[in-house]
Design an enzyme around this catalytic site. Structure first.
Site, PDB file in Angstrom:
ATOM      1  N   ASP A  13       0.819  -1.119  -0.085  1.00 42.89           N
ATOM      2  CA  ASP A  13       0.057  -0.084  -0.067  1.00 42.89           C
ATOM      3  C   ASP A  13       0.955   1.241  -0.088  1.00 42.89           C
ATOM      4  OD1 ASP A  13      -2.261   1.800   0.748  1.00 42.89           O
ATOM      5  OD2 ASP A  13      -1.333   1.881   2.632  1.00 42.89           O
TER       6      ASP A  13
HETATM    7 MG   LIG Z   1      -2.826   3.232   3.919  1.00 46.29          MG
END
Ligand SMILES: [Mg+2]
Length: 218
Positions: A13
């Site tokens: 991410d």
């Molecule tokens: Mg994040």
């Protein structure tokens, strides 16, 4: 590749995991909510849905004002990215180390492509990632597994041996749905309790610990 040797491919991410955008995003939300709704929300409420697409976060604040919130957020966010974005200590060296070790890296973010490009203009780490999946690259978004699957496909890989590293419960759920090992990190937007609640396979509290897990040297 088994856990004994760490992981490959390694998907990350972006916000709250690879780059410290905690202040940038929280203050962008605060500005939008204050400007459009004339309201003050707690820090916790402002960032409760970070990790999902921005428009969905705005709909959680106020469905009828979501489009205006989105526009005001982006204008402020993009104007302040260079000033408020920061690297996390140890993460850029880790990306370098993983690349040197021959690991394949990918990025799966709910950010739009222009916002990713803006972040990479401030912190030049884009070159480490063999694929970057942004909001435009999938029809469904985290916590749905589709963007994680898209990253694996983009790398020409399957879920086998792979992992997804993220700071939000939505990351963990997306990774679980895609069949990769899920690694939660605690230095981003969400606390340990929020992360434990969705049962990640592994939790790392420091970049050093993450490096040992990813390279299988712990
Ligand atoms: Mg994040």
């Amino acid at each position: 590749m088994s856990l004994d040797h760490g992981f490959d491919p390694i998907l990350f991410d972006l916000d709250g995991t690879v780059i410290d955008t905690v202040n940038l995003i929280r203050e962008s939300h605060r500005h939008a909510v204050r400007t459009v709704l004339g309201r003050e929300f707690s820090d916790e409420r402002l960032v409760a849905n970070v990790g999902r697409p921005l428009l969905e976060q705005m709909e959680a604040f106020s469905p009828p004002h979501a489009d205006e919130l989105y526009r005001v957020y982006r204008e402020w966010n993009h104007a302040h990215t260079a000033e408020l974005i920061a690297p996390y200590e140890g993460i850029t060296p880790l990306l370098e180390q993983l690349t040197a070790a021959g690991r394949t890296l990918g990025l799966v973010t709910s950010k739009t492509r222009d916002a990713v490009d803006l972040a990479f203009a401030s912190l030049p780490i884009g070159r480490y990632f063999g694929v970057v999946i942004s909001a435009e690259d999938s029809t469904r978004h985290k916590p749905d597994p589709e963007p994680v699957r898209a990253a694996l496909a983009g790398l020409g890989r399957t879920a086998e041996g792979g992992c997804y590293v993220g700071d939000s419960p939505f990351d963990i759920q997306a990774g679980q749905g895609a069949g990769v090992v899920t690694i939660a990190v605690t230095w981003g937007f969400f606390g340990r309790a929020d992360l434990d609640a969705v049962r990640p396979d592994i939790v790392c509290e420091t970049a050093a610990a993450l490096g040992q897990v990813l390279l299988g040297t712990r």
